[in-house]
Design a protein around this motif. Sequence first.
Motif, short mmCIF file in Angstrom:
data_model
loop_
_atom_site.label_atom_id
_atom_site.label_comp_id
_atom_site.label_asym_id
_atom_site.label_seq_id
_atom_site.Cartn_x
_atom_site.Cartn_y
_atom_site.Cartn_z
N LEU A 199 5.99 6.00 12.11
CA LEU A 199 6.96 6.36 13.14
C LEU A 199 6.30 6.42 14.51
N ALA A 200 5.12 7.01 14.58
CA ALA A 200 4.42 7.10 15.86
C ALA A 200 4.06 5.71 16.38
N ALA A 201 3.60 4.84 15.49
CA ALA A 201 3.22 3.49 15.91
C ALA A 201 4.42 2.70 16.42
N GLY A 230 11.96 1.20 5.91
CA GLY A 230 12.38 0.83 7.26
C GLY A 230 11.99 1.88 8.28
N VAL A 231 11.38 1.45 9.36
CA VAL A 231 11.03 2.30 10.49
C VAL A 231 11.41 1.54 11.75
N ALA A 232 12.09 2.21 12.67
CA ALA A 232 12.53 1.53 13.89
C ALA A 232 12.62 2.51 15.03
N ALA A 233 12.56 1.97 16.25
CA ALA A 233 12.73 2.79 17.45
C ALA A 233 13.34 1.93 18.53
N VAL A 234 14.20 2.55 19.34
CA VAL A 234 14.79 1.87 20.49
C VAL A 234 14.76 2.81 21.69
N VAL A 235 14.65 2.22 22.85
CA VAL A 235 14.72 2.96 24.12
C VAL A 235 16.05 2.62 24.78
N LEU A 236 16.86 3.65 25.00
CA LEU A 236 18.13 3.48 25.70
C LEU A 236 18.05 4.20 27.03
N GLU A 237 18.60 3.58 28.07
CA GLU A 237 18.65 4.23 29.38
C GLU A 237 19.84 3.70 30.15
N GLY A 283 0.80 -1.22 0.00
CA GLY A 283 0.00 0.00 0.00
C GLY A 283 0.83 1.26 0.00
N ASN A 284 0.27 2.30 0.58
CA ASN A 284 0.92 3.61 0.63
C ASN A 284 0.98 4.09 2.08
N PRO A 285 1.89 3.56 2.86
CA PRO A 285 1.98 3.94 4.27
C PRO A 285 2.39 5.41 4.43
N VAL A 286 1.97 6.00 5.53
CA VAL A 286 2.31 7.38 5.87
C VAL A 286 3.43 7.33 6.91
N LEU A 287 4.57 7.92 6.59
CA LEU A 287 5.75 7.78 7.45
C LEU A 287 5.48 8.31 8.86
N ALA A 288 4.85 9.46 9.00
CA ALA A 288 4.61 10.03 10.32
C ALA A 288 3.79 9.08 11.19
N LEU A 303 10.82 5.68 3.84
CA LEU A 303 9.98 4.92 2.92
C LEU A 303 10.46 5.21 1.51
N VAL A 304 10.61 4.19 0.72
CA VAL A 304 11.14 4.33 -0.64
C VAL A 304 10.32 5.37 -1.41
N ASP A 305 11.02 6.35 -1.96
CA ASP A 305 10.35 7.43 -2.70
C ASP A 305 10.98 7.57 -4.08
#
Length: 380
Positions: free
Chosen positions: A68-70, A203-210, A60-65, A167-169
């Motif tokens: 990223l939030a998800a 590619g979308v990713a997130a990490v929590v560092l502490e 499909g056509n994902p929305v980057l913002a 996202l590939v553009d």
Amino acid sequence: MADPVPDLEPVITGLSALSACGRGAEVLYERAAAGEPAFGPVTRFDVSRFRAGAAAQLPGNPVLADELAAVTEEACTAARLSAGQRAGSRLLLAGHTDPAAARLPAADRARRTPAADARTLADRCGLRAGHRAYTTACVAGSTAVADAAAAIRTGSAERVVVAAGYLVDEEHFALFDAGRALAPDGRVRPFSAGRQGMVLGDGVAAVVLESAAAARRRGAPVLARLAGWGRAGDAHHVSQPHPQGTGLARAVRNALHRAGRRPEDIGYVNAHGTGTAASDAAETVGLRAALGDRAALVPVSSSKSVHGHTLESSGLLELVVTVGTLRAGRLPVNAGYLGADERCGLNLVTEGPHRAAPRYALSLNAAFGGANTALLVGAA
């Protein structure tokens, strides 16, 4: 037996990822460990005028913002962060300026910048302790991780959330195609004979560092440790790596020095490995310079051979794969391999499942202009 973890050592307590392999860090790692590429024909825009026609795309056509939030929400939830703990956390976001923003009226451009994106994401996810945007191309994600780790180790931050997305553009696809950097056969073949170039990927990713102390106080799960990190530039060429891999070698040495580790401690390398002729050869030379005799022995693969080159999010997506490797004890396969290239004499993981139990692994990235990063990840 695990090494003792100092109070200010950065640890990873939450992560999440989204790629063409699927939603979630586990599916990404499993595809990498099995060496199952996620490439297919580009469907997001017309590629009939280009040499190449493949990418690793989400449907499909994902929305980057929104993605990223998800993903950031998923990482914070995995880390068991309360609303108050989120509010005390910084956000570092790796991304790029929307190519369409340059065509907007001047009054509207300020709302379409990476800094504005970081502010919006921080607000959506309740991260109130400040935000910063990183646009340093293919080392944006790994540079943000290094800055987060430095802030934690020096005591200037207790917790930092790092997110990245691409996202590939069509604009980037056209640029890389014009530069003959994309593989016309639609496969990434890092360090292999017959390699023809890279394949872009979502590619979308997130990490929590502490800090380790903060994680212990709240009983948070520790997935891995960020034992060391290094950054170096060689400024050799606007788009070509230094043929001797000098910047990459310095980045690896700096990461090892910061962690107090030796080349013999490295049990796996998730290489930059774009599948381009010059980059893979230079990376090989750089690894040999940094690791000495160990470079011929340590298992090496590039997870880009499965999920593609995700540009600004590469460093973070590949960090997620590296953490998965340390936790699961199976090394990702260097997919697409056709045979040996005399310029790339590394100990490549070409078949799976390849079982191992490394205590430390390197995740490497490089970018145009001669920027290089090395993240040394330790098992929890």
